[in-house]
Design an enzyme around this catalytic site. Sequence first.
Site, short mmCIF file in Angstrom:
data_model
loop_
_atom_site.label_atom_id
_atom_site.label_comp_id
_atom_site.label_asym_id
_atom_site.label_seq_id
_atom_site.Cartn_x
_atom_site.Cartn_y
_atom_site.Cartn_z
N ASP A 1 -1.25 9.70 -10.76
CA ASP A 1 -1.15 8.65 -11.78
C ASP A 1 0.30 8.39 -12.15
O ASP A 1 0.73 7.23 -12.27
CB ASP A 1 -1.94 9.04 -13.03
CG ASP A 1 -3.45 8.94 -12.82
OD1 ASP A 1 -3.88 8.39 -11.78
OD2 ASP A 1 -4.19 9.41 -13.70
N ASP B 1 0.85 -1.18 0.00
CA ASP B 1 0.00 0.00 0.00
C ASP B 1 0.90 1.24 0.00
O ASP B 1 1.80 1.37 0.84
CB ASP B 1 -0.91 0.00 1.23
CG ASP B 1 -1.99 1.06 1.15
OD1 ASP B 1 -3.07 0.76 0.63
OD2 ASP B 1 -1.73 2.20 1.62
N GLU C 1 -4.30 2.60 -4.84
CA GLU C 1 -2.85 2.62 -4.58
C GLU C 1 -2.36 1.32 -3.97
O GLU C 1 -1.27 1.26 -3.41
CB GLU C 1 -2.51 3.79 -3.65
CG GLU C 1 -2.99 3.64 -2.21
CD GLU C 1 -4.42 4.09 -1.99
OE1 GLU C 1 -4.78 4.34 -0.83
OE2 GLU C 1 -5.18 4.19 -2.97
N ASN D 1 -2.17 12.82 -3.76
CA ASN D 1 -3.10 13.31 -4.79
C ASN D 1 -3.54 14.74 -4.51
O ASN D 1 -3.62 15.57 -5.42
CB ASN D 1 -4.32 12.40 -4.88
CG ASN D 1 -4.17 11.32 -5.93
OD1 ASN D 1 -3.37 11.44 -6.85
ND2 ASN D 1 -4.94 10.26 -5.81
#
Length: 313
Positions: A194, A177, A221, A185
């Site tokens: 991305d 993770d 993620e 983000n």
Amino acid sequence: MSWTEMALNGRILVVDDAMENVQILHAALQDEQEVLFALDGARALELARTQHPDLILVDAVMPDIDGYAVCQLLRAAPETRDIPVIFVTALKTPEDETRALEAGAADFITKPVNAAVVRARVRTQLTVKRQADALRALTLTDPLTGVANRRAFDERLEAEWRRCARAGLPVALILVDVDHFKAYNDHYGHQGGDACLVQVAAALRRGAGRTHDLVTRYGGEEFAILLPQLDTLGAEGVAHRLLEELAQLDLPHAASPTAPHITVSMGLCSMVPREGQGHEALFAAADALLYQAKAGGRNQYRMADDAASIAAR
């Protein structure tokens, strides 16, 4: 890949209980294809599972397991069901051909064989299979990162679990993770997020370096890395390499309270599948260990045997 390239350099399994027939087909195909052979149905099924041929040529009439049964057993097993089968047989009636097609055959050739016809039929089936494989690969690939997607992971885990159960071998799993990815983000924007995931996926692929290891974007993620035939210590070695690859990546993460660069948390474990035990136990254990790694401060992994945490270097 061109049409010509699709039709060449395949791995062909010839199955016939008469060695002279095997030799005839080998002579017809050896200049264009790699040719394996089996003299009985049981050996054919074993080679189909272990050698992954692109195409199988099988005689209909054989002792013990005949060609019809071989074809039906291939169709019934997930790891071999997509291998096309051509019957090459002395049987000639429409009923024989119908029976072969109903068993799952892709084509039917009668003996004595014509070498040019055999080569042409083989080329056709190889082209069709490789087109189908390419289309299937698109459905099993995450479009952003280029690694496998969740569907591919589920299918592969099921197949490896069964295979390792038969062989008494371990299956290892690492769940990964990306730490504080929402904050990433928010700070760098979704395009930045991305781009980050693409680089993290590439680093994970480098860290899990064996050709049969599977790196998957499991969702958002989260990544899952399937490591067939590795015990816990072997999986720990992979985890070390993953941390090293990510450290070398050195992607800035100004919004992270853990480190000024991208880090990950991981849970890893390995199990030898037992009779009647589903692979859900493996995933549940890795998921619980991942939770422990995140709760313990992130930027670390937890293992199944001693739940030890090791900080990223």
